[in-house]
Design a protein around this motif. Sequence first.
Motif, PDB file in Angstrom:
ATOM      1  N   LYS A   1      -6.606   9.087   2.960  1.00 54.44           N
ATOM      2  CA  LYS A   1      -7.230   8.296   4.018  1.00 54.44           C
ATOM      3  C   LYS A   1      -8.162   7.227   3.471  1.00 54.44           C
ATOM      4  N   SER A   2      -8.591   7.372   2.240  1.00 52.52           N
ATOM      5  CA  SER A   2      -9.535   6.412   1.668  1.00 52.52           C
ATOM      6  C   SER A   2      -8.866   5.118   1.224  1.00 52.52           C
ATOM      7  N   ALA A   3      -7.535   5.110   1.144  1.00 53.27           N
ATOM      8  CA  ALA A   3      -6.832   3.892   0.724  1.00 53.27           C
ATOM      9  C   ALA A   3      -7.063   2.784   1.748  1.00 53.27           C
ATOM     10  N   SER A   4      -7.392   1.588   1.284  1.00 51.59           N
ATOM     11  CA  SER A   4      -7.692   0.467   2.172  1.00 51.59           C
ATOM     12  C   SER A   4      -6.413  -0.133   2.748  1.00 51.59           C
ATOM     13  N   PRO A   5      -6.519  -0.881   3.844  1.00 54.93           N
ATOM     14  CA  PRO A   5      -5.336  -1.578   4.387  1.00 54.93           C
ATOM     15  C   PRO A   5      -4.689  -2.501   3.364  1.00 54.93           C
ATOM     16  N   LEU A   6      -5.502  -3.138   2.491  1.00 56.08           N
ATOM     17  CA  LEU A   6      -4.952  -4.015   1.460  1.00 56.08           C
ATOM     18  C   LEU A   6      -4.088  -3.229   0.482  1.00 56.08           C
ATOM     19  N   ALA A   7      -4.520  -1.999   0.163  1.00 57.00           N
ATOM     20  CA  ALA A   7      -3.740  -1.156  -0.743  1.00 57.00           C
ATOM     21  C   ALA A   7      -2.389  -0.804  -0.128  1.00 57.00           C
ATOM     22  N   TRP A   8      -2.392  -0.433   1.147  1.00 59.42           N
ATOM     23  CA  TRP A   8      -1.129  -0.105   1.820  1.00 59.42           C
ATOM     24  C   TRP A   8      -0.236  -1.338   1.944  1.00 59.42           C
ATOM     25  N   LEU A   9      -0.838  -2.496   2.194  1.00 60.50           N
ATOM     26  CA  LEU A   9      -0.054  -3.725   2.278  1.00 60.50           C
ATOM     27  C   LEU A   9       0.573  -4.052   0.921  1.00 60.50           C
ATOM     28  N   THR A  10      -0.210  -3.897  -0.151  1.00 56.38           N
ATOM     29  CA  THR A  10       0.326  -4.139  -1.495  1.00 56.38           C
ATOM     30  C   THR A  10       1.480  -3.200  -1.797  1.00 56.38           C
ATOM     31  N   LEU A  11       1.319  -1.932  -1.419  1.00 53.33           N
ATOM     32  CA  LEU A  11       2.392  -0.963  -1.625  1.00 53.33           C
ATOM     33  C   LEU A  11       3.645  -1.371  -0.868  1.00 53.33           C
ATOM     34  N   ALA A  12       3.490  -1.822   0.381  1.00 52.96           N
ATOM     35  CA  ALA A  12       4.642  -2.237   1.189  1.00 52.96           C
ATOM     36  C   ALA A  12       5.361  -3.432   0.566  1.00 52.96           C
ATOM     37  N   VAL A  13       4.579  -4.398   0.071  1.00 48.93           N
ATOM     38  CA  VAL A  13       5.176  -5.577  -0.563  1.00 48.93           C
ATOM     39  C   VAL A  13       5.931  -5.189  -1.819  1.00 48.93           C
ATOM     40  N   LEU A  14       5.340  -4.327  -2.652  1.00 48.38           N
ATOM     41  CA  LEU A  14       5.993  -3.893  -3.887  1.00 48.38           C
ATOM     42  C   LEU A  14       7.293  -3.146  -3.592  1.00 48.38           C
ATOM     43  N   CYS A  15       7.272  -2.295  -2.589  1.00 47.26           N
ATOM     44  CA  CYS A  15       8.480  -1.534  -2.239  1.00 47.26           C
ATOM     45  C   CYS A  15       9.566  -2.448  -1.683  1.00 47.26           C
ATOM     46  N   ALA A  16       9.162  -3.463  -0.914  1.00 51.42           N
ATOM     47  CA  ALA A  16      10.144  -4.408  -0.383  1.00 51.42           C
ATOM     48  C   ALA A  16      10.743  -5.263  -1.507  1.00 51.42           C
ATOM     49  N   ALA A  17       9.912  -5.625  -2.479  1.00 50.41           N
ATOM     50  CA  ALA A  17      10.383  -6.462  -3.577  1.00 50.41           C
ATOM     51  C   ALA A  17      11.181  -5.677  -4.603  1.00 50.41           C
ATOM     52  N   MET A  18      10.879  -4.380  -4.751  1.00 51.56           N
ATOM     53  CA  MET A  18      11.537  -3.553  -5.769  1.00 51.56           C
ATOM     54  C   MET A  18      12.157  -2.318  -5.104  1.00 51.56           C
ATOM     55  N   PRO A  19      13.394  -2.420  -4.646  1.00 53.23           N
ATOM     56  CA  PRO A  19      14.035  -1.305  -3.932  1.00 53.23           C
ATOM     57  C   PRO A  19      14.069  -0.002  -4.719  1.00 53.23           C
ATOM     58  N   LEU A  20      14.227  -0.082  -6.027  1.00 53.40           N
ATOM     59  CA  LEU A  20      14.270   1.144  -6.826  1.00 53.40           C
ATOM     60  C   LEU A  20      12.918   1.850  -6.821  1.00 53.40           C
ATOM     61  N   LEU A  21      11.846   1.084  -6.741  1.00 60.77           N
ATOM     62  CA  LEU A  21      10.510   1.670  -6.636  1.00 60.77           C
ATOM     63  C   LEU A  21      10.386   2.429  -5.320  1.00 60.77           C
ATOM     64  N   ALA A  22      10.838   1.828  -4.235  1.00 56.05           N
ATOM     65  CA  ALA A  22      10.763   2.474  -2.922  1.00 56.05           C
ATOM     66  C   ALA A  22      11.603   3.756  -2.895  1.00 56.05           C
ATOM     67  N   LEU A  23      12.817   3.689  -3.437  1.00 52.97           N
ATOM     68  CA  LEU A  23      13.697   4.854  -3.433  1.00 52.97           C
ATOM     69  C   LEU A  23      13.127   5.985  -4.276  1.00 52.97           C
TER      70      LEU A  23
END
Length: 338
Positions: free
Chosen positions: A297-319
């Motif tokens: 719960k301590s993760a900031s919205p910016l951290a979650w947004l960064t994670l979403a961008v990285l997963c969208a850019a790198m499908p193997l990371l998301a999988l």
Amino acid sequence: MAGGHEGHQHGRAKAAAPKFGLPARALLVYVDPSSAMVLGNLPAQERFGIWAQKLHSRLLQGEGWRWMIELAASWMLVMLLTGVYLWWPRGGRRVLPAAGARGRSAWRQWHAFLGVALGAVTFVILVTGLTWSKYAGEQVRLVRDASGQASPQAPPGLRSTLVDGAEPLSWDGAWQAARRQAPDVALQLTAPRAAGDTWRASAAGRGQPEKRFDLQFDAYSGRALYYAGWERQTLFGKATAIGIRFHRGEFGWWNQALLLVFGASVVFSLLSGWVMFFKRRRAGALSLPRLLPGAWKSASPLAWLTLAVLCAAMPLLALSGCLLVLLEVALHRPWRGV
């Protein structure tokens, strides 16, 4: 040097046809420029550089193994970003390693310092490598094309003008035609594959990206039909041209020395990471200490947004990330209070 030829059985029937095309197997021929004496030859696929490239991109295996290198690069980018965040000085935290540090503290400080000190180099190496990877590269190309940053391309349908009685350019004639119209850089020539196709010239010297060009010219007259030089390259094209050359160490000894230091720091980061893992793990267990209550719960919205961008850019990371979450659930890791 190479030139195509028709089969022997069709030689007489097509004696007047242009001798276009590329050989099935490329052969490197080493020639003394002063005497034109052939000093040796070597199949292109047997060059050490080709072997190193296959090891680097797919572990000397087929194209199906490229995903392993891409997966490692994807997670390495995550490690870099999270490592910089953890190192970032705040609350009086030290930036440089303490001289008297011992044990896990010393390992952690040197691990963080070397990782951040070469962070810019690491970022360039990872990003430029991912741009030509299979899955992440597709995402990068989609964004590039959507933003109008694709490199200029020759218009389709460029054809040479066939003139009755005219002979097609020989390799020497094509070389002279390309030399007159190209920048002062080592040239790479590609012969036409069939009558009516064009010759193509491009830069063979990769250490001078500002002299990158694409030239297509008539196979009979040598007249330029299309030319695109450095000035026509997009911002993305220029950035990748420079970044990829740096990635390959093609700017000279300083580039290669810096990459050697980078490689050594990666090895140290891996070893120090494992040392810290074993020093911090719970006694009698393979896992690290449990997360503190409220960690997720301590993760900031910016951290979650960064994670979403990285997963969208790198499908193997998301999988792979989803597989790790499923593994955690399957092992009944306690999530309450996290």
